[in-house]
Structures are given as structure tokens and as C-alpha cells.
Design an enzyme around this catalytic site. Structure first.
Site, PDB file in Angstrom:
ATOM      1  N   HIS A 173       0.749  -1.221  -0.440  1.00  0.00           N
ATOM      2  CA  HIS A 173       0.106   0.246  -0.166  1.00  0.00           C
ATOM      3  C   HIS A 173       0.665   1.577  -0.319  1.00  0.00           C
ATOM      4  O   HIS A 173       1.978   1.201   0.485  1.00  0.00           O
ATOM      5  CB  HIS A 173      -0.970  -0.418   1.645  1.00  0.00           C
ATOM      6  CG  HIS A 173      -1.464  -1.070   0.871  1.00  0.00           C
ATOM      7  ND1 HIS A 173      -2.641  -0.951   0.668  1.00  0.00           N
ATOM      8  CD2 HIS A 173      -1.904  -2.092   1.978  1.00  0.00           C
ATOM      9  CE1 HIS A 173      -3.646  -2.004   0.630  1.00  0.00           C
ATOM     10  NE2 HIS A 173      -2.993  -2.701   1.537  1.00  0.00           N
ATOM     11  N   CYS A 229      -0.660   2.060  -5.086  1.00  0.00           N
ATOM     12  CA  CYS A 229      -1.024   2.967  -4.974  1.00  0.00           C
ATOM     13  C   CYS A 229      -0.596   4.578  -5.823  1.00  0.00           C
ATOM     14  O   CYS A 229       0.341   4.694  -4.547  1.00  0.00           O
ATOM     15  CB  CYS A 229      -2.414   3.638  -4.415  1.00  0.00           C
ATOM     16  SG  CYS A 229      -3.766   2.065  -3.637  1.00  0.00           S
TER      17      CYS A 229
END
Lengths: 557, 377
Positions: free
Chosen positions: B150, B192
Site C-alpha cells: 500500500h 497506489c
């Protein structure tokens, strides 16, 4: 009075905060940075290397006329300057001493062959590390065959044949002028050459070399390291057919250990060996009916190593580079197996090597037994042949080999130790230069890094390592200048060890990256509530004082 | 003078670029891979599957385990929530098990931290670290670095408790460059806003690919209803499909890799950065980074050895001496019991700051009185 006391309290607290608190905070949040000799490090960034070699040119009887002989001994110094880049300059200095041969040397030169002459000359005197002796012999001498003018011995001597007296000239000056290019040619082969030294400087500066061979040379040899591990592996894919016996201990003691002992000033070596069963090559060889043998061509060799490498162990305890030498005995169904080069010719040695990895040799045993014998067959491997190939590969991988000498030169085969003395000298020169170059880059980049990142803690031991590295480097450069090759190599090794230890110290990890906004976010809740009352009370005092002064002014008027 | 300095600067830049261009015309001799999965917990199954698929491709194309540093932050194969223990699947309907029996994880679980990752990259490991946990690359190594987990704008989250910023990563690469620990480096990140991680690179010979631009999220591919979690991220899924077509002798180049997972398939826009890379990406083979193709030279010479093998002397029997060996005396029991705790750095006691300004406020209240507080503020 109360007001005065209040004002005094406010002033004293403000004073304490500023005079005591701020320095205390500054001191306690400072990172500990030991002192580094930055000035000396910056000096080292500009590397000026001078390599010196002593050369002795000895005139045998018949090469110099009596008038010329009266003027010797004479010494000449030649300097050659090269600027490699703006930070690195090189100077090559050769001190050449010309003299006539002694009676004992003349006797030694009367031997029937060059090799024996070399041996008896060596018995007379031993040249120190890094120096050379060239014996000039007359054209009529029978030591060298017709088309050979120079013989390079196993140690540090060379025999040079010059033309007749008439061609050479009468005065000593003409003789020396005639000799100079020949001597220079010999030095290119036996002593340090510009190509080798610039290749060794590849850590500081990398060129596009003029020819592909130099690229291959610099990529093939292992980089300088304090130690190497050598592993000999015997791969037996077919234990049902072949029971292989190899006397690896004896072979290593007899053939490999002398070379490693000779190379001990350069690096430490540790040896081990293993036998792997059912280890196949990852490639299927083609069957060639014209030779009734199986063929591995050069293009498929590249894919052989990877499947095998997964099964080779390595010594988990050290981080030294590993040289793997594999002996592959093909299975009975794929024997004999030959390697072909790019031009589809059979390779004499039946072996190949990979840069910075090691070598593989294919050993065919089908000649040792007839078909129809009871399997498994006992086979004793001829270790001399195997070790001959491995030794050649080892020399290549350690960087011993150099460019081929000119055609009129004859080079003596290296002795039982596998390494000629002058080859060792060349290796020591390039290793010293490489170590010095690497150590200077390491130290300068470490200093730059520590300068740039203000948050890294520099412990005392790191500062000590850096100082000792700097001292060793200065000593190494000084010894190279004088020409003490052995000491120069030793100091350069110490310098590299200390600089690597300092650079790779685990405590130098930069995990202290604080962006400015995070710094504010941390300090504001701590200091703002404390500072606001102080500041405001100070302002109040100042405004009161000013008001009183204005009143006084008004009263006066 | 200004124009003179300007021309000097321009000339210097040209010279630098020129020598740097010549610098990298030569190739590499070995390949390394550092594959990192930074997230834990069962619902981040897909990150572990991502990393293991890249591991599998890299091994298949020839890089041996000794040259791969695999860091997995959590154990999915033996997780007690895994309905199919000892497997990690990368495709729904459980078509491809990437965990197998030949996986060598070098850093596992809580060992995957920012500190360990940076230590592996820069080489600043404690001397007791074994070979398999080190990145022993040299100046002729091509390194592939793959990160997944992440992330956000400028950072990547490790283990849910710490993060690595793009500046730290760029500094780590610069330290690798200073010590010549790589020849060329390919950096792939699947998180991301992944493109923000390569924004700050400044060392030469780095090529970077990311699965999404700043402001975009990387999406996961497909859930598996039997296992109950998403199995792969889109970018790595299509990357794996692309890599399955590559074999050790293929000549596909980097331009094809840049085309992997266009916006129609990936929803996010993959990005890449090649300005620091000195070769033309069209001339860089995929196998330069993902595989390990060795350069071979035929050995032309051999040394003639004529000495017979020395027989080892038969005195090995005499060498056997009996010695009384004892274990080195460990710390005697009494010392262990009465050991004092290690000296730590002194910190002011916790309530210090609180007490300090309480004191200050008290002094002011006393001198000025509460009702005069409004004069102070």
C-alpha cells in the site's frame, strides 16, 4: 512592589529559557559526529599516482665496444605523464641503469638454451619485486632461435638480441638510442602498461576502450577482494555407469596450492571441493554422426550454467567472491561430448569459462573402457590434465593474462607454480592501483555523504577507520612512488579494508529523514504554550517601559 | 564573465554526459533481484501473490536463489485463514500455485522493515548476516527491484506501522551508485500512486516502472470466491502474463514492457521513467533484468603440468591427539541473575515538559493573579 516582582519573575524566566534552555535543547538533540579528516580526504580526491620501476640493462660481451664500455655504468630516468581525467593523473617512471655483465653472468649466458641461461642467471642474483633485468646479447649468440629477438624468462629477466655493431652506432648515446624503443617494448609486456593501469582505475573513471578485448578483459577478471573462495565440483550424472575417483586433495596440493601460495600477498584463498551426483547439464547436445560424438556448440553453452548453479552450494559464512570450477563427466549415453566454438571447430581443451564466475570442463571417459563391460566402471581421472585447464582458467579469472606479446618475442612457459614472477608483479601493480582507486572513491563518497546528510551519527570507531584508511592510502601512494611494490600492495589492502569497514558500518544508516513540516509539527505543541506567556509578558513590560518614558517626556514638557 | 561561466558549465555537462555515455557501453555479468512485499494481514493476500509471481518468473528465466533476496511481510501459505494451506494462488479457479516447494524466503514476517530493506540495498548489514540475506552485487550487476504493497503520494507503507519515503529510496540508490553496487537497475512498483516513488531518483542508470500515476489508485484484479480475497493486482497480473511468454533466449525489449497493462485493462495509467537510463530502452532486453544469461568464453589455453601428484604424508595418524575440550565458560549463573540492565541513553523523565510549563503558568498566575490573566493575553 508586586508588579516589580512580577516583572522580575517574567524577565528571569525569559532569561533562563534563552540562556539555559535553548543551548540545552540544542546540545541534547544534536547527533554525535566524531571529527573526520575532511581536508586530507579532499586532497586524496585528486589522485596523482606515480608508478616507478627499476630496470637494469646489462651488456654482455660483444654488444658494446670498449669505448662504450668505459662510459657505463650510467643511469637514465624516463617519465611519462598521462592525465586520465581532471581528478586523476598518472606518471610512469622508469629508472634504467646500464652496466656491463660480470664474469659469472657471462658464464651463465654461455648455456646452450635460453631456459637454462635463465635458470643460472636466477641463481646468481634475485631481483627485488617490481624490478627487471634485461640482458643484451649479441647477434651471433645462439641462445635464441632465428626469428626470435627477445626471450622473456620465468622470473624477472629478459634476453634481448641486438643487431651488429655497425648498425648500432659508435657512441654510447647512439647505442642507448637504438636500445630505447626495444627496451620500451619489453617493458610494455613485462612491466605495467597504460592499458592495464587505466583498466584498474575503472572505479574512478571508465573509458570506452579502443578495442573489444579490453572490455572483455576488464569484465572477466574478478574485482580486487581481500579473499576468494575456490570450489572444485565433480558432476557425475550417471553413477550407475561410472564410478569416478579423483584425487582432488593431492591434485590441489601439487598443482593449485603453489599458485595460491605465490599469490598470497594479493589475496587469501580458501579451497573446497564436492561431488554432485545426478547433476545434468541443462542443454541437450546434438549427435554428430560424422564424428560419432555429441556436440555442444558455443551458443548453447550460455544456458548450461544456470540450472547447475542452483545446486552448487557456497560457504554461507563469508561474503567473498566464489570461483566455481566444474568437471563434468558425460553419461554413458551421451559420450563422448565435445565442445565446438563459434566457428564449429572442436575445442582442444574441451572447456569454457564465464566471466566472474568460473569454468566448466567436459571430461570424456568412454575411452577408458570397452562397451559391454560390467557397469559401473571404475575410472581414475587424470588430474594433471584437468588441473592444467583449471589453472589456465584460474589465471584468466584472476586477471593474470595480458595482451599477447609481439611476434618476435618468445615467452617462457610459466613454471610449476603457474605464474611467472613478472606476471605476479604486473598483477600486484594493477591490484595496488585498483585498491588505491577504490579506497579513494569510497572515502571521498563517504565524506560527501556524511556532509550532505547532517543527521547521521558518526561514531568514534568510524572516524578511526576513516583516519586509518587515509593514512594507509597516503603511505600506499608514497610507496608506489618509490617503487616498493610489496609494501604498496600491503598498504593499499589495509586502506581498502578500513575504508570498506567504515563505509559499510551498520550504524551509518540514514533513517533520520525529517521533512521540515514534520519538524514543526513536533516542536510546536511542546514549545508554543511555553513561549507564548513569556513573549507576551515581555511585550507587556516593554510597552509599560515605553509608556512610562512617554509620560516622563510629557511631564518634562 | 557570466557567459564564460555558462559556457564552462555547459562544456562540463557535455563532458560529463560524454564520459558517462562511454561509461555504460559495456554490459553486465550477473543478475540480482530484490523482491519485496510490504503488507501483512490476510486481506493483503494479493501483495504476497504479486511478489511470488514475479519471483517465479525470475527463477524460471534463470536467476538462482542465491541471487534473489525475497522479502515477504506475512505468511499467506500457512495463514490459519487459508482454506488451501501451503498454497498461494495467483489466478482464480486456483490455476497457478506460485508457492510450490522451491521457494526460499530470505526475510519473512517482522524482519521486513524499512531499516532492513535499506540495509540490504546499501550493504550496511551486521557482520553476522548470512550470504543469503545479503545483496552481494558488484559494478557489473543488473538489479531488478520490485516493491508492492500500500502506498501513497511519496511513500510506501511497511507492515502497517512505518513508511519509506521516496527521498529515502532515492538516497539509498545514490549510495548504491557511489559504491558501484549496480551496473543498471530496474525498479518496478505496484502500489497506489506508485509513480510518486520514482519522482525523486537522481542517480544514473535507473529505469522505473509504476502501476499508477500520482492521484490514481492501483486496483486489484479478481477475487476468488473459494479463498475469499483478491488474488492479484491488475498490473502484476498482466505483467505475469507478459512474462510467461518470455523464455531465456527471447529478444523482447523494454518498449514492450512499457506497453503492459494499458488503461483499458488496468484502469490506472502505468508510468515509466527512463531519462536517467543511458541506453536506449529499445535496446534493453527483458532478459537483461529478469533472466540471467551468462557470457561464455571458450578456454583456449591449458598449462602443461608434469609433476606427479604428491602423496599425502601418512602422518595423519600422529596428528590425532587427545585433548580435553570444554565448552568455553559461559556467563556464570550468578552473573546472569544479577545482571544490571544495559545503559540506555538518558532521556528526561516523561512528565518533564508537562511539568515545566505547568510551573511557568503557575508562576504567572501567582504574580499576576487570575483576574489579570486577560491582560496577559
Amino acid at each position: 512592589y508586586d508588579i516589580l516582582r512580577g516583572k522580575l519573575a517574567a524577565l528571569s524566566i525569559a532569561a533562563m529559557v534563552i540562556l539555559v534552555g535553548v543551548p540545552l535543547w540544542w546540545k541534547t538533540t544534536q547527533t554525535y559526529r566524531a571529527w573526520l579528516p575532511v581536508a586530507q580526504i579532499n586532497e586524496l580526491a585528486k589522485l596523482q599516482l606515480q608508478l616507478s620501476a627499476d630496470v637494469e640493462v646489462v651488456f654482455a660481451r660483444g654488444t658494446a665496444t670498449p669505448e662504450q664500455q668505459k662510459k657505463v655504468p650510467v643511469t637514465q630516468t624516463q617519465d611519462e605523464d598521462h592525465a586520465v581525467d581532471e581528478d586523476t593523473t598518472l606518471r610512469y617512471r622508469h629508472e634504467t641503469r646500464y652496466r656491463t655483465a660480470t664474469v659469472m653472468e657471462e658464464d651463465a649466458l654461455k648455456q646452450p638454451t635460453a631456459a637454462e641461461a635463465d635458470l643460472s642467471l636466477h641463481r646468481l642474483s634475485e631481483s627485488p619485486c617490481g624490478s627487471l633485468v634485461i640482458y643484451v646479447i649479441p647477434e651471433s649468440s645462439s641462445l635464441l632461435p632465428e626469428n626470435v629477438n627477445v626471450y622473456i624468462g620465468q622470473r624477472r629477466t629478459a634476453l634481448l638480441r641486438i643487431g651488429a655493431q655497425m648498425k648500432v652506432g659508435k657512441t654510447l648515446k647512439q647505442l642507448l638510442a637504438h636500445l630505447e624503443p626495444r627496451v620500451k617494448q619489453i617493458l610494455q609486456v613485462m612491466s605495467f602498461s597504460h592499458n592495464d593501469i587505466t583498466a584498474a582505475l575503472s572505479d574512478r573513471v571508465r573509458f570506452s576502450p579502443d578495442n573489444k578485448e579490453s572490455i572483455a578483459d576488464s569484465m572477466r577478471a574478478f574485482k580486487s577482494s581481500p579473499g576468494y573462495e575456490i570450489t572444485f565440483s565433480l558432476l557425475n550424472p550417471d553413477p550407475k555407469s561410472h564410478r569416478l575417483h579423483w584425487d582432488i586433495e593431492g591434485a590441489v596440493q601439487t598443482y593449485i596450492q603453489p599458485l595460491l601460495t605465490k599469490l598470497s600477498p594479493v589475496a587469501n584463498f580458501s579451497l573446497d571441493s564436492q561431488i554432485l551426483y545426478y547433476a545434468m547439464l541443462g542443454v541437450n547436445p546434438r549427435y554428430d554422426s560424422s564424428r560419432s560424438a555429441y556436440i555442444l556448440n558455443a551458443d548453447s553453452l550460455a544456458h548450461v550454467i544456470n540450472p547447475v548453479e542452483a545446486r552448487l552450494g557456497s560457504n554461507a559464512a563469508s561474503s567473498n567472491p566464489v570461483l566455481n570450477f566444474l568437471l563434468y563427466v558425460p553419461d554413458a549415453h551421451h559420450s563422448p561430448l565435445y565442445i565446438h566454438d563459434h566457428k564449429k571447430r572442436e575445442v582442444q581443451t574441451n572447456a569454457f569459462h564465464s566471466p566472474r564466475w568460473g569454468g566448466i570442463m567436459v571430461y570424456n571417459v568412454n575411452g577408458f573402457y570397452q562397451t559391454g563391460t560390467n557397469f559401473p566402471v571404475d575410472v581414475n581421472i587424470n588430474m594433471a590434465k584437468v588441473m592444467g585447464v583449471f589453472l589456465a582458467q584460474l589465471r584468466l579469472l584472476l586477471g593474470v593474462q595480458s595482451t599477447a606479446p609481439p611476434s618476435s618475442f618468445q615467452v617462457a612457459p610459466c613454471g610449476s607454480s603457474g605464474l611467472a614472477d613478472w606476471e605476479l608483479d604486473r598483477l600486484m601493480w594493477s591490484r595496488s592501483v585498483e585498491n588505491v582507486a577504490t579506497a579513494t572513491t569510497t572515502i571521498t563518497s563517504l565524506a560527501q555523504l556524511l556532509d550532505q546528510i547532517g543527521n547521521i551519527v558518526i561514531n568514534d570507531n568510524i572516524a578511526q577507520q576513516v583516519s586509518s584508511a587515509v593514512t594507509s592510502l597516503q603511505l600506499a601512494v608514497a610507496e608506489l612512488e618509490v617503487g616498493n611494490l610489496g609494501f604498496a600492495l600491503q598498504y593499499s589492502k589495509e586502506a581498502i579494508l578500513a575504508s570498506e569497514k567504515a563505509f559499510f558500518d551498520p550504524s551509518l544508516l540514514h533513517l533520520l529523514y525529517f521533512p521540515d513540516d514534520q519538524k514543526f509539527a513536533i516542536y510546536i505543541p511542546l514549545f508554543l504554550p511555553m513561549c507564548v506567556p513569556i513573549l507576551l509578558s515581555l511585550l507587556k513590560i516593554v510597552s509599560e517601559v515605553r509608556q512610562r518614558r512617554r509620560e516622563k517626556q510629557a511631564k518634562k514638557d | 564573465i557570466l557567459t564564460q561561466t555558462l559556457t564552462l558549465v555547459v562544456h562540463f555537462c557535455l563532458v560529463f554526459q560524454d564520459s558517462a555515455g562511454q561509461f555504460f557501453s559495456s554490459g553486465h555479468t550477473n543478475n540480482w533481484a530484490v523482491l519485496v512485499c510490504t503488507s501483512r494481514f490476510w486481506f493483503n493476500y494479493r501483495h504476497v501473490a504479486n511478489t511470488l509471481s514475479v519471483y517465479r518468473s525470475v527463477k524460471r528465466l534463470g536467476i538462482p536463489d542465491s541471487h534473489i533476496v525475497l522479502m515477504l511481510a506475512d505468511d499467506m501459505a500457512c495463514n490459519h485463514r487459508n482454506p488451501k494451506p501451503a498454497t498461494v494462488f495467483s489466478h482464480k479457479n486456483m490455476e497457478l500455485n506460485v508457492y510450490g516447494d522451491d521457494v526460499e524466503v530470505d526475510y519473512r514476517g517482522y524482519e521486513v522493515t524499512v531499516e532492513n530493506f535499506l540495509r540490504v540495498l546499501t550493504g550496511r548489514l551486521p557482520p553476522s548476516t548470512p550470504r543469503s540475506k545479503r545483496l552481494l552485487s558488484d559494478d557489473r550487476s543488473n538489479i531488478l527491484i520490485y516493491l508492492t504493497g500500500h502506498g501513497g503520494n511519496g511513500f510506501l507503507k511497511f507492515q502497517d506501522s512505518e513508511e519509506i519515503s521516496n527521498v529515502e529510496l532515492a538516497d539509498a540508490f545514490e549510495q548504491m551508485w557511489q559504491k558501484r553496487r549496480y551496473n543498471e537497475l530496474l525498479f518496478i512498483i505496484d502500489t497506489c500512486q506508485g509513480a510518486s516513488m520514482y519522482e525523486r531518483f537522481y542517480s544514473p542508470n535507473l529505469m522505473a516502472l509504476a502501476s499508477s500515476q500520482v492521484g490514481e489508485d492501483s486496483l486489484s484484479h479478481q477475487p476468488d470466491l473459494a479463498i475469499g480475497v483478491h488474488l492479484m493486482d491488475r498490473y502484476t497480473f498482466y505483467l505475469l502474463e507478459f512474462l510467461e511468454d518470455i523464455h531465456p533466449a527471447s529478444k523482447t525489449n523494454m518498449n514492450d514492457l512499457f506497453k503492459v497493462c494499458p488503461k483499458s485493462q488496468c484502469v490506472s495509467t502505468p508510468g515509466h521513467r527512463t531519462d536517467l537510463f543511458l541506453r536506449d530502452p529499445g535496446s534493453v532486453l527483458i532478459t537483461d533484468f529478469f533472466g540471467s544469461v551468462r557470457k561464455i568464453e571458450i578456454t583456449m589455453e591449458t598449462i602443461n603440468l608434469t609433476d606427479p601428484i604428491k602423496q599425502m604424508e601418512e602422518n595423519s595418524g600422529n596428528d590425532v591427539q587427545t585433548e580435553n575440550n570444554t565448552y568455553v565458560d559461559q556467563l556464570p549463573v550468578s552473573e546472569i541473575i544479577h545482571q544490571k540492565p544495559k545503559q540506555r541513553d538518558w532521556h528526561p523523565p516523561d512528565g518533564f515538559i508537562l511539568g515545566l510549563w505547568t510551573l511557568i503558568l503557575l508562576v504567572f498566575f501567582k504574580t499576576y493573579g487570575v483576574k489579570h490573566l486577560k491582560h496577559v493575553f
